[in-house]
Scaffold this motif. Structure first.
Motif, PDB file in Angstrom:
ATOM      1  N   ASP A 310       0.809  -1.211   0.000  1.00 51.87           N
ATOM      2  CA  ASP A 310       0.000   0.000   0.000  1.00 51.87           C
ATOM      3  C   ASP A 310       0.847   1.268   0.000  1.00 51.87           C
ATOM      4  OD1 ASP A 310      -2.678   1.002  -0.130  1.00 51.87           O
ATOM      5  OD2 ASP A 310      -2.368   1.811   1.879  1.00 51.87           O
ATOM      6  N   ALA A 311       2.057   1.171  -0.535  1.00 46.06           N
ATOM      7  CA  ALA A 311       2.893   2.358  -0.712  1.00 46.06           C
ATOM      8  C   ALA A 311       2.649   2.918  -2.113  1.00 46.06           C
ATOM      9  CB  ALA A 311       4.365   2.005  -0.532  1.00 46.06           C
ATOM     10  N   ASP A 312       2.485   4.228  -2.206  1.00 46.95           N
ATOM     11  CA  ASP A 312       2.213   4.885  -3.490  1.00 46.95           C
ATOM     12  C   ASP A 312       3.505   5.409  -4.097  1.00 46.95           C
ATOM     13  OD1 ASP A 312      -0.547   4.499  -3.480  1.00 46.95           O
ATOM     14  OD2 ASP A 312      -0.850   6.245  -2.186  1.00 46.95           O
ATOM     15  N   PHE A 313       3.602   5.298  -5.432  1.00 46.60           N
ATOM     16  CA  PHE A 313       4.782   5.768  -6.149  1.00 46.60           C
ATOM     17  C   PHE A 313       4.349   6.516  -7.400  1.00 46.60           C
ATOM     18  CE2 PHE A 313       6.196   2.103  -3.767  1.00 46.60           C
ATOM     19  CZ  PHE A 313       7.449   2.469  -3.293  1.00 46.60           C
ATOM     20  N   LEU A 314       5.109   7.561  -7.721  1.00 47.08           N
ATOM     21  CA  LEU A 314       4.977   8.232  -9.005  1.00 47.08           C
ATOM     22  C   LEU A 314       6.152   7.787  -9.859  1.00 47.08           C
ATOM     23  CD1 LEU A 314       3.460  10.257 -10.794  1.00 47.08           C
ATOM     24  CD2 LEU A 314       4.968  12.050  -9.890  1.00 47.08           C
ATOM     25  N   THR A 315       5.858   7.142 -10.983  1.00 51.69           N
ATOM     26  CA  THR A 315       6.919   6.642 -11.853  1.00 51.69           C
ATOM     27  C   THR A 315       6.847   7.353 -13.202  1.00 51.69           C
ATOM     28  OG1 THR A 315       5.598   4.870 -12.844  1.00 51.69           O
ATOM     29  CG2 THR A 315       6.708   4.377 -10.760  1.00 51.69           C
ATOM     30  N   CYS A 316       7.978   7.487 -13.833  1.00 51.48           N
ATOM     31  CA  CYS A 316       8.041   8.022 -15.195  1.00 51.48           C
ATOM     32  C   CYS A 316       8.267   6.835 -16.125  1.00 51.48           C
ATOM     33  CB  CYS A 316       9.170   9.042 -15.320  1.00 51.48           C
ATOM     34  SG  CYS A 316       9.202   9.898 -16.913  1.00 51.48           S
ATOM     35  N   GLU A 317       7.193   6.363 -16.730  1.00 48.93           N
ATOM     36  CA  GLU A 317       7.255   5.167 -17.568  1.00 48.93           C
ATOM     37  C   GLU A 317       7.813   5.450 -18.953  1.00 48.93           C
ATOM     38  OE1 GLU A 317       6.613   2.047 -16.554  1.00 48.93           O
ATOM     39  OE2 GLU A 317       6.371   2.941 -14.565  1.00 48.93           O
ATOM     40  N   LYS A 318       7.812   6.712 -19.357  1.00 51.97           N
ATOM     41  CA  LYS A 318       8.409   7.073 -20.641  1.00 51.97           C
ATOM     42  C   LYS A 318       8.961   8.482 -20.561  1.00 51.97           C
ATOM     43  CE  LYS A 318       7.675   7.278 -25.605  1.00 51.97           C
ATOM     44  NZ  LYS A 318       6.744   7.029 -26.745  1.00 51.97           N
ATOM     45  N   ALA A 319      10.196   8.647 -21.025  1.00 51.53           N
ATOM     46  CA  ALA A 319      10.844   9.956 -21.100  1.00 51.53           C
ATOM     47  C   ALA A 319      11.604  10.002 -22.418  1.00 51.53           C
ATOM     48  CB  ALA A 319      11.785  10.175 -19.924  1.00 51.53           C
ATOM     49  N   SER A 320      11.039  10.661 -23.414  1.00 52.05           N
ATOM     50  CA  SER A 320      11.608  10.622 -24.760  1.00 52.05           C
ATOM     51  C   SER A 320      12.874  11.461 -24.898  1.00 52.05           C
ATOM     52  CB  SER A 320      10.569  11.102 -25.781  1.00 52.05           C
ATOM     53  OG  SER A 320       9.477  10.220 -25.847  1.00 52.05           O
ATOM     54  N   TYR A 321      13.055  12.444 -24.032  1.00 50.80           N
ATOM     55  CA  TYR A 321      14.138  13.401 -24.248  1.00 50.80           C
ATOM     56  C   TYR A 321      15.132  13.468 -23.099  1.00 50.80           C
ATOM     57  CZ  TYR A 321      10.626  14.699 -27.642  1.00 50.80           C
ATOM     58  OH  TYR A 321       9.696  14.651 -28.641  1.00 50.80           O
ATOM     59  N   ALA A 322      15.091  12.505 -22.222  1.00 50.29           N
ATOM     60  CA  ALA A 322      16.013  12.489 -21.085  1.00 50.29           C
ATOM     61  C   ALA A 322      16.110  11.064 -20.560  1.00 50.29           C
ATOM     62  CB  ALA A 322      15.529  13.425 -19.978  1.00 50.29           C
ATOM     63  N   GLU A 323      17.122  10.833 -19.742  1.00 51.53           N
ATOM     64  CA  GLU A 323      17.211   9.540 -19.076  1.00 51.53           C
ATOM     65  C   GLU A 323      16.019   9.396 -18.132  1.00 51.53           C
ATOM     66  OE1 GLU A 323      20.319   7.075 -16.163  1.00 51.53           O
ATOM     67  OE2 GLU A 323      20.882   9.010 -17.030  1.00 51.53           O
ATOM     68  N   LYS A 324      15.422   8.204 -18.133  1.00 53.08           N
ATOM     69  CA  LYS A 324      14.232   7.992 -17.323  1.00 53.08           C
ATOM     70  C   LYS A 324      14.568   8.181 -15.843  1.00 53.08           C
ATOM     71  CE  LYS A 324      11.554   4.604 -18.475  1.00 53.08           C
ATOM     72  NZ  LYS A 324      10.976   3.242 -18.629  1.00 53.08           N
ATOM     73  N   PRO A 325      13.883   9.101 -15.157  1.00 59.66           N
ATOM     74  CA  PRO A 325      14.176   9.340 -13.737  1.00 59.66           C
ATOM     75  C   PRO A 325      13.696   8.199 -12.850  1.00 59.66           C
ATOM     76  CG  PRO A 325      12.336  10.693 -14.428  1.00 59.66           C
ATOM     77  CD  PRO A 325      12.840  10.020 -15.663  1.00 59.66           C
TER      78      PRO A 325
END
Length: 362
Positions: A310-325
């Motif tokens: 039950d821990a919430d995360f914000l993920t960047c599943e796609k980053a076209s112009y930078a390394e995925k954070p």
């Protein structure tokens, strides 16, 4: 022939422009003069065409230059369509002619590029709309660390610059609900955040009423109106919440999805306005609903996810112009209930109880 004020008549303006083989402000003004009441679509197409020709004179080589006799039999919609054909016609550009270029501009470094279309996805009821509203607050006020990482020494989410304009189009919550969530005091500070309630107005994209359902979907009047509002406000971010309300075509039709995404991305680039599509997945599915082209055509995609603890995360599943954070663990702020705060495993709180408390509070 000149009129009583010594100016060329519309007829002469057209004939001179046609003889010179050009489409410039002179003939565009004549188009406006010919149309007693040009539609907003026609006017925007004309204004865009003027800018286009001012920036690229070569584009006039094969431009549509009508005579007044041709124009007299055309409606505003036909004129707008012909102007758009000129404006959107792809042309080869030598790469050597493009430099030197500015560095790519970001609303949030590595996360949210300026002027591009992308998605904020995740299960319903998890707080995507609240996250978008929190970002809108930071962008339209003083900026800074919009995830408020007061309890950690090194924030993963970069800060944002304030002073922007945000337009939030909603099909789900009435504008007053935004004030309830963020609070009246904070709402008063958001002079540059504007909300449009599209509940009952229909989608932005679909097949026109009365047209065969076999025809391809396209931008509807509601979409034109929304774009016009964003352009008038010079918005840096347009939030469309949710995609289910805005998109009236088949979400599994790859061609239709690609056309929708390409249209909004082209508009965003032209107007330097990032477009955030808030999307819900179907039950028992990951990320988003429909064709894989939603992900492929996005220039960036965030996902709000919850793990088995039950821990919430914000993920960047796609980053076209930078390394995925890296993904960021976030938790509902205990004081505001709605606001998300960047956290870590040592300061993890019970998100389920906070979500329930926030829902009850509003």
């Amino acid at each position: 022939m000149k009129n009583q004020n010594g100016q060329l008549t519309t007829h002469e303006q057209f004939n001179q422009a046609a003889q010179a083989g050009r489409m410039d402000k002179q003939i565009v003004d004549a188009v406006l003069a010919h149309q007693a009441g040009p539609t907003p679509d026609t006017r925007r197409a004309i204004e865009a065409l003027i800018t286009h020709f001012e920036e690229d004179a070569r584009a006039q080589d094969d431009a549509w230059v009508p005579t007044v006799d041709e124009l007299s039999g055309l409606t505003s919609d036909v004129i707008a369509g012909k102007l758009k054909e000129v404006l959107h016609k792809p042309r080869p550009i030598p790469l050597a002619n493009l430099g030197p270029l500015k560095q790519r501009q970001w609303i949030i470094p590595n996360w949210l590029p300026c002027g591009r279309v992308g998605m904020l996805t995740g299960e319903g009821g998890r707080g995507k709309s609240w996250l978008a509203l929190q970002l809108a607050y930071a962008l339209t006020t003083d900026g800074g660390h919009w995830l408020s990482p007061s309890h950690i020494s090194s924030a993963k989410m970069p800060p944002v610059a304030g002073g922007h304009t945000v337009l939030y189009a909603t099909w789900e919550d009435e504008p007053a609900e935004f004030v309830r969530r963020i609070g009246a005091d904070k709402a008063q500070a958001m002079q540059n955040c504007h909300v449009i309630d599209f509940a009952g107005a229909g989608p932005l994209w679909g097949v026109q009423a009365g047209i065969s359902t076999h025809d391809r979907a396209a931008l509807l009047t509601t979409g034109e109106d929304l774009r016009a509002s964003a352009e008038r406000l010079e918005a840096a971010l347009l939030v469309i919440d949710s995609l289910a309300g805005a998109y009236g075509a088949n979400e599994n039709d790859r061609g239709a999805v690609r056309e929708f995404m390409a249209s909004w991305d082209a508009w965003g680039r032209k107007n330097d306005c990032a477009v955030m599509l808030v999307a819900h997945p179907p039950k028992n599915a990951d990320g988003y609903s429909g064709s894989t082209d939603w992900h492929s055509a996005s220039r960036w995609r965030w996902e709000l996810v919850t793990n088995e603890n039950d821990a919430d995360f914000l993920t960047c599943e796609k980053a076209s112009y930078a390394e995925k954070p890296d993904r960021i663990q976030i938790v509902r702020n205990k004081d505001t209930l709605w606001q998300w705060t960047e956290t870590n495993a040592q300061t993890h709180a019970n998100n389920a109880s906070l979500r329930k408390a926030a829902t009850n509070a509003v």
